[in-house]
Scaffold this active site. Sequence first.
Site, PDB file in Angstrom:
ATOM      1  N   SER A 288     -53.327   3.901  18.661  1.00 53.95           N
ATOM      2  CA  SER A 288     -53.588   3.803  20.102  1.00 53.95           C
ATOM      3  C   SER A 288     -53.287   5.140  20.782  1.00 53.95           C
ATOM      4  O   SER A 288     -52.211   5.719  20.584  1.00 53.95           O
ATOM      5  CB  SER A 288     -52.733   2.699  20.713  1.00 53.95           C
ATOM      6  OG  SER A 288     -52.884   2.674  22.120  1.00 53.95           O
ATOM      7  N   ASP A 330     -47.710   1.515  17.377  1.00 51.62           N
ATOM      8  CA  ASP A 330     -49.074   1.336  17.886  1.00 51.62           C
ATOM      9  C   ASP A 330     -50.107   1.604  16.806  1.00 51.62           C
ATOM     10  O   ASP A 330     -51.259   1.944  17.100  1.00 51.62           O
ATOM     11  CB  ASP A 330     -49.318   2.254  19.082  1.00 51.62           C
ATOM     12  CG  ASP A 330     -49.135   3.731  18.722  1.00 51.62           C
ATOM     13  OD1 ASP A 330     -48.502   4.001  17.669  1.00 51.62           O
ATOM     14  OD2 ASP A 330     -49.615   4.593  19.465  1.00 51.62           O
TER      15      ASP A 330
END
Length: 435
Positions: A288, A330
């Site tokens: 991300s 992430d």
Amino acid sequence: MNRRRRYTGSNPSLRRVLYRAHLGVALVAVFTAGLAVTLVGLLTLRAYADPNQQLIARSISYTVEAAVVFGDAQAAEESLALIASSEEVSSAIVYDRQGQPLASWHRESTGPLHLLEQQLAHWLLSAPTEQPILHDGQKIGSVEVKGSGGSLLRFLLTGFAGMVLCLLLTALGAFYLSRRLVRGIVGPLDQLAKVAHTVRRERDFEKRVPEAGIAELSQLGEDFNALLDELESWQARLQDENASLAHQAHHDSLTSLPNRAFFEGRLSRALRDASEHREQLAVLFIDSDRFKEINDRLGHAAGDTVLVNIAMRIRGQLRESDLVARLGGDEFAVLLAPLASGADALRIADNIIASMQAPIRLSDGSTVSTSLTIGIALYPEHADTPAALLHDADMAMYIAKRQARGSRRLAELNDPRILQEEKEIDSATPEAPPK
């Protein structure tokens, strides 16, 4: 350590024990009763035999009186035989005044039981009966009568045959009644044993013992069923807890996606299947963009919401056979198997990137936008082990992130066919805006 003693099959069953007990009690009872009746009958016969023998002797003395008076031996023998032959007499002798035998009669020895009759008469009957012969009040002779054991033998044989018949009838009756009784006792116990065996061997806690016709056995069955209810409930809770623990051990608690350990195990199996069937697969390493900035600026709750939405959007672009996992932080990984060509992996990566264009709505009503950068590694073109595929996809993701966030990149490979597919897809895909 104490070892539980196991049934070896050498001990008799409860059914056989009950059969033996019932039959034994019945036979002993009938035999005892028959023996008692026989003894009483013998004593009764003996009690009547002595007076009967005296009556026979008296009857003979009256009959041969005239023959003794005149010394007619032939007439005495005829009279003696006439009476003695029809009575239970083994021998009869008429003596004259001087005590000399005038006439005698002996029952002929007929059949193999004659000796047995004599032995019974010797054991059970009294001594020979002697009756005086009187004429005008004067003793002119005497009669000696010895009883026969024929009646006793017939009584004993009849009693023995009756006892044997009673024993047979009793055995049949005892067997029939015992079967009914055993069916009522052993049947419920057999059902209980079968249920217990099934539960122990198959762990089938839904089995129950049917109701028995005997109060104690019915109560035992109810208690056993109550125990099975508790075991079934305990087993269900244990299975739920095990399933929950297994899920927690292999899944991420925030996104409910599989974790790294689960992903690597699934990837190993997928590689074996692909090798056996000569198929392709792809691993996507996803990171991300700007997640640390969102997490630091908006807080951990916002960061968690972003991660959950990322997981949902990635899952929405995959097939049922594909797998997405959260590796940590992430970072996410996707397994595409089976795969027709590397171009399919690139298109799926583009779809995942495109799914992040819509902003993510937070719990406070505000929105936030983020993008995903994806590295792609193919089997067997790039690597043939789980660690190598993840490493190549990870490296491709970092290269793509340095070049342009929100993009995807195929792992380095000097394969013209793969590079050409990537160029063709790149030329057909609009360039992602810089992040």
